[in-house]
Design a protein around this motif. Structure first.
Motif, PDB file in Angstrom:
ATOM      1  N   LEU A   1       0.845  -1.202   0.000  1.00 27.29           N
ATOM      2  CA  LEU A   1       0.000   0.000   0.000  1.00 27.29           C
ATOM      3  C   LEU A   1       0.878   1.248   0.000  1.00 27.29           C
ATOM      4  CD1 LEU A   1      -2.881  -0.814   2.514  1.00 27.29           C
ATOM      5  CD2 LEU A   1      -3.024  -0.589   0.036  1.00 27.29           C
ATOM      6  N   ILE A   2       0.449   2.252  -0.788  1.00 28.10           N
ATOM      7  CA  ILE A   2       1.177   3.516  -0.848  1.00 28.10           C
ATOM      8  C   ILE A   2       0.732   4.393   0.326  1.00 28.10           C
ATOM      9  CG2 ILE A   2       1.532   5.599  -2.227  1.00 28.10           C
ATOM     10  CD1 ILE A   2       0.667   3.689  -4.667  1.00 28.10           C
ATOM     11  N   THR A   3       1.689   4.922   1.055  1.00 23.94           N
ATOM     12  CA  THR A   3       1.358   5.793   2.184  1.00 23.94           C
ATOM     13  C   THR A   3       1.002   7.185   1.688  1.00 23.94           C
ATOM     14  OG1 THR A   3       2.924   4.589   3.539  1.00 23.94           O
ATOM     15  CG2 THR A   3       2.189   6.715   4.382  1.00 23.94           C
ATOM     16  N   ILE A   4      -0.121   7.691   2.163  1.00 18.48           N
ATOM     17  CA  ILE A   4      -0.502   9.068   1.816  1.00 18.48           C
ATOM     18  C   ILE A   4      -0.029   9.961   2.952  1.00 18.48           C
ATOM     19  CG2 ILE A   4      -2.454  10.607   1.448  1.00 18.48           C
ATOM     20  CD1 ILE A   4      -3.900   8.089   0.273  1.00 18.48           C
ATOM     21  N   LYS A   5       0.762  10.966   2.585  1.00 19.87           N
ATOM     22  CA  LYS A   5       1.358  11.824   3.616  1.00 19.87           C
ATOM     23  C   LYS A   5       0.349  12.855   4.132  1.00 19.87           C
ATOM     24  CE  LYS A   5       6.145  11.111   3.052  1.00 19.87           C
ATOM     25  NZ  LYS A   5       6.502  10.854   1.634  1.00 19.87           N
ATOM     26  N   GLY A   6       0.533  13.268   5.360  1.00 17.86           N
ATOM     27  CA  GLY A   6      -0.262  14.357   5.926  1.00 17.86           C
ATOM     28  C   GLY A   6      -1.709  13.987   6.187  1.00 17.86           C
ATOM     29  N   THR A   7      -1.949  12.767   6.632  1.00 15.28           N
ATOM     30  CA  THR A   7      -3.339  12.332   6.818  1.00 15.28           C
ATOM     31  C   THR A   7      -4.089  13.177   7.848  1.00 15.28           C
ATOM     32  OG1 THR A   7      -2.398  10.588   8.201  1.00 15.28           O
ATOM     33  CG2 THR A   7      -3.259   9.931   6.067  1.00 15.28           C
TER      34      THR A   7
ATOM     35  N   SER B   1     -13.983   7.551  -2.919  1.00  9.54           N
ATOM     36  CA  SER B   1     -13.544   6.450  -3.765  1.00  9.54           C
ATOM     37  C   SER B   1     -14.722   5.921  -4.558  1.00  9.54           C
ATOM     38  CB  SER B   1     -12.939   5.329  -2.910  1.00  9.54           C
ATOM     39  OG  SER B   1     -12.501   4.284  -3.748  1.00  9.54           O
ATOM     40  N   THR B   2     -14.483   5.648  -5.836  1.00 12.28           N
ATOM     41  CA  THR B   2     -15.560   5.137  -6.687  1.00 12.28           C
ATOM     42  C   THR B   2     -15.270   3.724  -7.181  1.00 12.28           C
ATOM     43  OG1 THR B   2     -14.544   6.233  -8.565  1.00 12.28           O
ATOM     44  CG2 THR B   2     -16.363   7.382  -7.494  1.00 12.28           C
ATOM     45  N   ARG B   3     -14.050   3.228  -6.933  1.00 11.66           N
ATOM     46  CA  ARG B   3     -13.777   1.816  -7.236  1.00 11.66           C
ATOM     47  C   ARG B   3     -12.616   1.351  -6.377  1.00 11.66           C
ATOM     48  NH1 ARG B   3      -9.633   2.453 -11.251  1.00 11.66           N
ATOM     49  NH2 ARG B   3      -9.697   4.617 -11.887  1.00 11.66           N
ATOM     50  N   PRO B   4     -12.483   0.032  -6.197  1.00 16.57           N
ATOM     51  CA  PRO B   4     -11.431  -0.476  -5.325  1.00 16.57           C
ATOM     52  C   PRO B   4     -10.055  -0.006  -5.782  1.00 16.57           C
ATOM     53  CG  PRO B   4     -12.969  -2.225  -5.886  1.00 16.57           C
ATOM     54  CD  PRO B   4     -13.328  -1.039  -6.736  1.00 16.57           C
ATOM     55  N   GLY B   5      -9.258   0.449  -4.853  1.00 16.39           N
ATOM     56  CA  GLY B   5      -7.897   0.848  -5.176  1.00 16.39           C
ATOM     57  C   GLY B   5      -7.760   2.276  -5.653  1.00 16.39           C
ATOM     58  N   ASP B   6      -8.867   2.974  -5.797  1.00 17.10           N
ATOM     59  CA  ASP B   6      -8.851   4.353  -6.287  1.00 17.10           C
ATOM     60  C   ASP B   6      -9.272   5.268  -5.133  1.00 17.10           C
ATOM     61  OD1 ASP B   6      -9.787   6.256  -8.972  1.00 17.10           O
ATOM     62  OD2 ASP B   6     -10.718   6.645  -7.043  1.00 17.10           O
ATOM     63  N   ILE B   7      -8.380   6.172  -4.774  1.00 21.49           N
ATOM     64  CA  ILE B   7      -8.683   7.054  -3.638  1.00 21.49           C
ATOM     65  C   ILE B   7      -8.396   8.503  -4.014  1.00 21.49           C
ATOM     66  CG2 ILE B   7      -7.946   7.733  -1.311  1.00 21.49           C
ATOM     67  CD1 ILE B   7      -7.341   4.888  -0.707  1.00 21.49           C
ATOM     68  N   SER B   8      -9.350   9.375  -3.712  1.00 20.28           N
ATOM     69  CA  SER B   8      -9.108  10.811  -3.840  1.00 20.28           C
ATOM     70  C   SER B   8      -9.304  11.439  -2.473  1.00 20.28           C
ATOM     71  CB  SER B   8     -10.088  11.438  -4.832  1.00 20.28           C
ATOM     72  OG  SER B   8      -9.891  10.876  -6.114  1.00 20.28           O
ATOM     73  N   TRP B   9      -8.588  12.515  -2.223  1.00 21.21           N
ATOM     74  CA  TRP B   9      -8.726  13.150  -0.913  1.00 21.21           C
ATOM     75  C   TRP B   9      -8.472  14.639  -0.993  1.00 21.21           C
ATOM     76  CZ3 TRP B   9      -4.309  10.672  -2.432  1.00 21.21           C
ATOM     77  CH2 TRP B   9      -3.110  11.357  -2.290  1.00 21.21           C
ATOM     78  N   ARG B  10      -8.895  15.360   0.009  1.00 19.95           N
ATOM     79  CA  ARG B  10      -8.658  16.802   0.083  1.00 19.95           C
ATOM     80  C   ARG B  10      -8.733  17.263   1.539  1.00 19.95           C
ATOM     81  NH1 ARG B  10     -13.323  18.039  -3.975  1.00 19.95           N
ATOM     82  NH2 ARG B  10     -14.822  16.489  -3.289  1.00 19.95           N
ATOM     83  N   VAL B  11      -8.295  18.518   1.750  1.00 20.19           N
ATOM     84  CA  VAL B  11      -8.222  19.023   3.127  1.00 20.19           C
ATOM     85  C   VAL B  11      -9.595  19.372   3.680  1.00 20.19           C
ATOM     86  CG1 VAL B  11      -5.836  19.822   3.011  1.00 20.19           C
ATOM     87  CG2 VAL B  11      -7.692  21.350   2.279  1.00 20.19           C
ATOM     88  N   LEU B  12     -10.556  19.705   2.785  1.00 16.09           N
ATOM     89  CA  LEU B  12     -11.920  19.995   3.243  1.00 16.09           C
ATOM     90  C   LEU B  12     -12.908  19.160   2.433  1.00 16.09           C
ATOM     91  CD1 LEU B  12     -11.847  23.901   3.544  1.00 16.09           C
ATOM     92  CD2 LEU B  12     -11.777  22.244   5.421  1.00 16.09           C
TER      93      LEU B  12
ATOM     94  N   PRO C   1      -2.634  -0.085  -6.483  1.00 14.40           N
ATOM     95  CA  PRO C   1      -2.764  -1.332  -7.253  1.00 14.40           C
ATOM     96  C   PRO C   1      -2.990  -2.533  -6.336  1.00 14.40           C
ATOM     97  CG  PRO C   1      -0.723  -0.153  -7.795  1.00 14.40           C
ATOM     98  CD  PRO C   1      -1.332   0.549  -6.638  1.00 14.40           C
ATOM     99  N   GLY C   2      -2.317  -2.539  -5.221  1.00 16.82           N
ATOM    100  CA  GLY C   2      -2.457  -3.673  -4.292  1.00 16.82           C
ATOM    101  C   GLY C   2      -3.881  -3.845  -3.817  1.00 16.82           C
ATOM    102  N   ALA C   3      -4.536  -2.704  -3.578  1.00 16.16           N
ATOM    103  CA  ALA C   3      -5.900  -2.761  -3.048  1.00 16.16           C
ATOM    104  C   ALA C   3      -6.878  -3.289  -4.086  1.00 16.16           C
ATOM    105  CB  ALA C   3      -6.327  -1.377  -2.571  1.00 16.16           C
ATOM    106  N   GLN C   4      -6.557  -3.078  -5.387  1.00 18.86           N
ATOM    107  CA  GLN C   4      -7.446  -3.606  -6.424  1.00 18.86           C
ATOM    108  C   GLN C   4      -7.403  -5.122  -6.442  1.00 18.86           C
ATOM    109  OE1 GLN C   4      -6.087  -1.677  -9.964  1.00 18.86           O
ATOM    110  NE2 GLN C   4      -6.773   0.327  -9.245  1.00 18.86           N
ATOM    111  N   ARG C   5      -6.205  -5.646  -6.141  1.00 19.44           N
ATOM    112  CA  ARG C   5      -6.071  -7.106  -6.131  1.00 19.44           C
ATOM    113  C   ARG C   5      -6.745  -7.714  -4.914  1.00 19.44           C
ATOM    114  NH1 ARG C   5      -0.757  -5.848  -7.013  1.00 19.44           N
ATOM    115  NH2 ARG C   5      -0.258  -6.554  -4.923  1.00 19.44           N
ATOM    116  N   ALA C   6      -6.784  -6.940  -3.844  1.00 21.48           N
ATOM    117  CA  ALA C   6      -7.338  -7.479  -2.602  1.00 21.48           C
ATOM    118  C   ALA C   6      -8.828  -7.661  -2.739  1.00 21.48           C
ATOM    119  CB  ALA C   6      -7.016  -6.550  -1.435  1.00 21.48           C
ATOM    120  N   GLN C   7      -9.234  -8.792  -3.223  1.00 25.49           N
ATOM    121  CA  GLN C   7     -10.651  -9.100  -3.306  1.00 25.49           C
ATOM    122  C   GLN C   7     -11.128  -9.421  -1.903  1.00 25.49           C
ATOM    123  OE1 GLN C   7     -12.742  -8.722  -5.860  1.00 25.49           O
ATOM    124  NE2 GLN C   7     -10.968  -7.734  -6.802  1.00 25.49           N
ATOM    125  N   ARG C   8     -12.272  -9.989  -1.819  1.00 29.60           N
ATOM    126  CA  ARG C   8     -12.817 -10.226  -0.491  1.00 29.60           C
ATOM    127  C   ARG C   8     -12.790 -11.726  -0.219  1.00 29.60           C
ATOM    128  NH1 ARG C   8     -18.145 -10.498   1.402  1.00 29.60           N
ATOM    129  NH2 ARG C   8     -18.279  -9.801   3.553  1.00 29.60           N
TER     130      ARG C   8
END
Ligand SMILES: [Zn+2]
Length: 244
Positions: free
Chosen positions: A79-85, A93-104, A125-132
């Motif tokens: 997993l890629i670390t997102i800085k400044g969480t 998120s609209t699909r597995p492995g796809d994340i968007s974020w913002r400060v507000l 990419p790793g999260a897309q592979r992680a099925q359930r």
């Protein structure tokens, strides 16, 4: 899990969070009151059980250590670390492995995702592979069909239920709840087996707590005028009555 889109919205740390703080404070007061009665609360499980038995509209869930570990084992290694969480207040998120974020948080272009407040984006990419994997998450959770009402509380207002009137089951919407009078329910009329319709004149009366039997899922339309309860739910209801 079948979600089309998810959004997490985080409240500002340490700022008046109103309802969220209120719920936390109410739970804490209840726990204090239990301890004041001489009952020990040595761990989370006991806290959960004691609070669950209290009249409250706060819905509690107990998450076990194993459940947390099971989820951990599902997470991909890369997993890629997102800085400044700490600065992030909205994740979309609209699909597995796809994340968007913002400060507000922003919802100005719903259902589209807007670019306001410097929306950023990353693919995991790793999260897309992680099925359930069922094995990792334990047995599937059974669908809740209908549910006994053991305690009437304000959290049930707006819920669908089945009440007993004159020995017969009626389905309806809970309008109000009162610890002495039971529940005020607006009921539908029944025609034939499991066919329901709203009567011309509203049927709203108070039902004693013992006559407010089960919570049920919303009836679904079968014709223009008629609705039906899920057949399995209706069967469950009938087991408590001598009718067809
Ligand atoms: Zn916007």
């Amino acid at each position: 899990m079948g979600f089309q889109k998810v959004t997490w919205n985080f409240l500002e740390a340490g700022h008046g969070k109103g309802p969220a703080d209120g719920v936390g404070a109410a739970i804490k007061r209840q726990a204090d009151a239990i301890v004041a009665q001489g009952i020990d609360i040595p761990n989370g499980k006991v806290l959960y059980e004691k609070l669950r038995d209290q009249p409250s509209s706060v819905q509690l869930m107990y998450v076990t250590e194993e459940e947390i570990e099971r989820m951990d084992s599902v997470l991909p290694e890369d997993l890629i670390t997102i800085k400044g969480t700490m600065q992030i207040h909205q994740i979309v998120s609209t699909r597995p492995g796809d994340i968007s974020w913002r400060v507000l948080s922003c919802f100005c272009s719903e259902p589209q995702i807007c670019q306001c407040f410097g929306l950023q984006h990353v693919e995991q990419p790793g999260a897309q592979r992680a099925q359930r994997p069922e094995s990792a998450l334990g047995p599937p959770i059974p669908t809740l069909k209908s549910q006994d009402i053991t305690l009437l509380h304000e959290g049930l207002i707006g819920s669908w239920c089945v009440v007993r009137y004159d020995g017969n089951p009626y389905t309806g919407l809970i309008q109000d709840v009162n610890s002495e009078n039971g529940a005020l329910v607006k009921t539908m009329s029944r025609i034939g087996k499991n066919r329901w319709y709203w009567p011309m004149n509203d049927d709203i009366i108070w039902y004693q707590p013992e006559d407010v039997l089960r919570l049920v899922p919303e009836p679904q339309p079968v014709t223009k005028r008629h609705m039906m309860l899920d057949p399995l739910v209706w069967e469950e209801v009938l087991t408590e009555f001598d009718c067809e």
